[in-house]
Enzyme design. Structure first.
Site, PDB file in Angstrom:
ATOM      1  N   THR A   1      77.509 -12.318  36.474  1.00  0.00           N
ATOM      2  CA  THR A   1      77.678 -11.526  37.685  1.00  0.00           C
ATOM      3  C   THR A   1      76.553 -10.502  37.740  1.00  0.00           C
ATOM      4  O   THR A   1      76.697  -9.344  37.351  1.00  0.00           O
ATOM      5  CB  THR A   1      79.072 -10.876  37.744  1.00  0.00           C
ATOM      6  OG1 THR A   1      80.041 -11.936  37.754  1.00  0.00           O
ATOM      7  CG2 THR A   1      79.250 -10.069  39.015  1.00  0.00           C
TER       8      THR A   1
ATOM      9  N   THR B   1      87.643 -10.202  37.612  1.00  0.00           N
ATOM     10  CA  THR B   1      87.498  -8.956  38.383  1.00  0.00           C
ATOM     11  C   THR B   1      88.355  -9.025  39.638  1.00  0.00           C
ATOM     12  O   THR B   1      89.148  -8.113  39.918  1.00  0.00           O
ATOM     13  CB  THR B   1      86.024  -8.760  38.776  1.00  0.00           C
ATOM     14  OG1 THR B   1      85.240  -8.813  37.591  1.00  0.00           O
ATOM     15  CG2 THR B   1      85.804  -7.446  39.486  1.00  0.00           C
TER      16      THR B   1
ATOM     17  N   LYS C   1      79.210 -16.434  32.442  1.00  0.00           N
ATOM     18  CA  LYS C   1      79.387 -16.195  33.865  1.00  0.00           C
ATOM     19  C   LYS C   1      78.554 -14.966  34.189  1.00  0.00           C
ATOM     20  O   LYS C   1      78.811 -13.880  33.676  1.00  0.00           O
ATOM     21  CB  LYS C   1      80.853 -15.905  34.144  1.00  0.00           C
ATOM     22  CG  LYS C   1      81.176 -15.870  35.586  1.00  0.00           C
ATOM     23  CD  LYS C   1      82.574 -15.370  35.779  1.00  0.00           C
ATOM     24  CE  LYS C   1      82.572 -13.892  35.958  1.00  0.00           C
ATOM     25  NZ  LYS C   1      82.013 -13.390  37.178  1.00  0.00           N
TER      26      LYS C   1
ATOM     27  N   ASN D   1      79.380 -11.790  31.821  1.00  0.00           N
ATOM     28  CA  ASN D   1      78.339 -10.772  31.884  1.00  0.00           C
ATOM     29  C   ASN D   1      78.349 -10.088  33.251  1.00  0.00           C
ATOM     30  O   ASN D   1      78.096 -10.728  34.272  1.00  0.00           O
ATOM     31  CB  ASN D   1      76.974 -11.441  31.653  1.00  0.00           C
ATOM     32  CG  ASN D   1      75.866 -10.418  31.454  1.00  0.00           C
ATOM     33  OD1 ASN D   1      76.107  -9.336  30.893  1.00  0.00           O
ATOM     34  ND2 ASN D   1      74.658 -10.725  31.895  1.00  0.00           N
ATOM     35  N   TYR D   2      78.653  -8.811  33.267  1.00  0.00           N
ATOM     36  CA  TYR D   2      78.713  -8.046  34.521  1.00  0.00           C
ATOM     37  C   TYR D   2      78.118  -6.661  34.241  1.00  0.00           C
ATOM     38  O   TYR D   2      78.830  -5.658  34.187  1.00  0.00           O
ATOM     39  CB  TYR D   2      80.178  -7.949  34.973  1.00  0.00           C
ATOM     40  CG  TYR D   2      80.407  -7.514  36.401  1.00  0.00           C
ATOM     41  CD1 TYR D   2      79.375  -7.097  37.248  1.00  0.00           C
ATOM     42  CD2 TYR D   2      81.705  -7.510  36.936  1.00  0.00           C
ATOM     43  CE1 TYR D   2      79.613  -6.721  38.551  1.00  0.00           C
ATOM     44  CE2 TYR D   2      81.951  -7.127  38.242  1.00  0.00           C
ATOM     45  CZ  TYR D   2      80.910  -6.729  39.046  1.00  0.00           C
ATOM     46  OH  TYR D   2      81.160  -6.341  40.339  1.00  0.00           O
TER      47      TYR D   2
HETATM   48  C1  FW2 Z   1      85.559 -12.405  39.146  1.00  0.00           C
HETATM   49  C2  FW2 Z   1      84.317 -13.091  39.429  1.00  0.00           C
HETATM   50  C3  FW2 Z   1      83.646 -12.952  40.736  1.00  0.00           C
HETATM   51  C4  FW2 Z   1      82.711 -11.819  40.552  1.00  0.00           C
HETATM   52  C5  FW2 Z   1      82.446 -11.030  41.764  1.00  0.00           C
HETATM   53  C6  FW2 Z   1      82.363  -9.592  41.321  1.00  0.00           C
HETATM   54  O1  FW2 Z   1      85.936 -12.363  37.978  1.00  0.00           O
HETATM   55  O2  FW2 Z   1      86.190 -11.912  40.065  1.00  0.00           O
HETATM   56  O3  FW2 Z   1      81.528 -12.212  39.979  1.00  0.00           O
HETATM   57  O4  FW2 Z   1      83.365 -11.252  42.751  1.00  0.00           O
HETATM   58  O5  FW2 Z   1      82.795  -8.744  42.298  1.00  0.00           O
HETATM   59  O6  FW2 Z   1      83.817 -13.719  38.560  1.00  0.00           O
END
Ligand code: FW2
Length: 290
Positions: free
Chosen positions: A160, A44, A158, A130-131
């Site tokens: 998030t 991200t 991961k 996972n976000y």
């Molecule tokens: C990414 C991360 C960090 C995130 C976080 C979301 O891929 O940048 O979990 O900064 O804004 O894993």
């Protein structure tokens, strides 16, 4: 001292709207020398969903000299392309790929999510990214177990999410999987709760503070350093998500960071100096010297 996997989702530097590999590598090597273990490309913070496949592969190639420490985020809305990226990742013998689930479109069937990860991980072991807040899909422990039952090679997740219950359920109910926290605010929790590591956008600029959290996780200073990082992350949000990280890297590490890609607009000179002033006030509050 407890060692967890420290993963830095690298910013992607642009110069004249093109990926600037030389700046990317200098920054990546700097955080690596600073003690971070894995460099996470096209996450991200790296504006991954806005990068084309050739751009992601360009970055993969730029880090070909340190394959054991590289993770490529290859999730996309085009599974054929994601699979191609995983194939390339395999050629470069990197540690593994990470993948966001399909996003934006509503109504993806659970079995399609399972198939997506199963097919992708036939090429290369996958860390699920996972976000739920941004993708619309929460990859919970039961889905991961379904993916594994279907033959998926899942080495980690991961998370998030601020839902610590979901994170701990995955740790409890999915055997042999590395569970990484995603929010900058959960690095200390990763140590205290016996998780496997953390992915923190703030480590692009704050890797020295991250090392201090690691060294002090079992005492009160661990809290202090985590709070310091939280305040810096809050400033980053205030001045413009992701874009501000480029400035914070330059302010805190002295290494060039390049520019973000629009519509993530570069901070104005006024904003940058106001950000720097507020950062200095936070350093002073925590008695932290750069
Ligand atoms: C990414 C991360 C960090 C995130 C976080 C979301 O891929 O940048 O979990 O900064 O804004 O894993």
């Amino acid at each position: 001292m407890e060692k967890l996997d420290s993963i830095v989702p690298l910013i992607t530097p642009f110069t004249n709207n093109r990926v600037d590999k030389s700046i990317a590598v200098k920054h990546g090597e700097d955080v690596f020398k600073g003690g971070m273990k894995y460099l996470f490309i096209a996450g991200t913070t790296g504006l991954g969903p806005s990068l084309s496949m050739p751009e992601r592969l360009e970055l993969l190639d730029a880090f070909a000299h340190m394959p054991d420490n590289v993770i490529l985020q290859c999730g996309s809305l085009n599974l054929e392309e994601s699979i191609e990226m995983a194939k390339q990742a395999k050629k470069y013998k990197i540690y593994g790929v990470a993948a966001l689930p399909p996003y934006y479109f509503t109504g993806m069937k659970r079995e399609w999510l399972v198939k997506y990860y199963t097919k992708l991980s036939k090429e290369e072991p996958v860390i699920i990214y996972n976000y739920p807040e941004t993708t619309g899909y929460n990859i919970t422990y039961d889905i991961i177990n379904d993916i594994k039952k279907a033959g998926g090679d899942i080495i980690g997740i991961k998370e998030t999410t601020f839902n610590m219950n979901d994170i701990l359920n995955t740790k409890m109910y999915v055997p042999d999987i590395k569970v990484y926290t995603g929010p900058d605010q959960f690095i200390l929790s990763a140590f205290r709760l016996g998780l496997d590591g953390y992915v923190s956008g703030a480590s692009n600029y704050g890797y020295k503070i991250v090392k201090l959290i690691e060294e002090n996780y079992s005492n009160k200073d661990g809290d202090r350093y985590q709070f310091l990082l939280n305040e810096l992350a809050a400033l980053s949000g205030k001045y413009g998500t992701i874009s501000s990280i480029y400035d914070m890297v330059e302010i805190m590490t002295g290494v060039k960071a390049g520019n973000p890609r629009e519509p993530f607009f570069k901070l104005s000179m006024e904003d940058r100096s106001a950000l720097e002033k507020e950062m200095n006030a936070v350093f002073k509050k925590y008695n932290y010297k750069l």
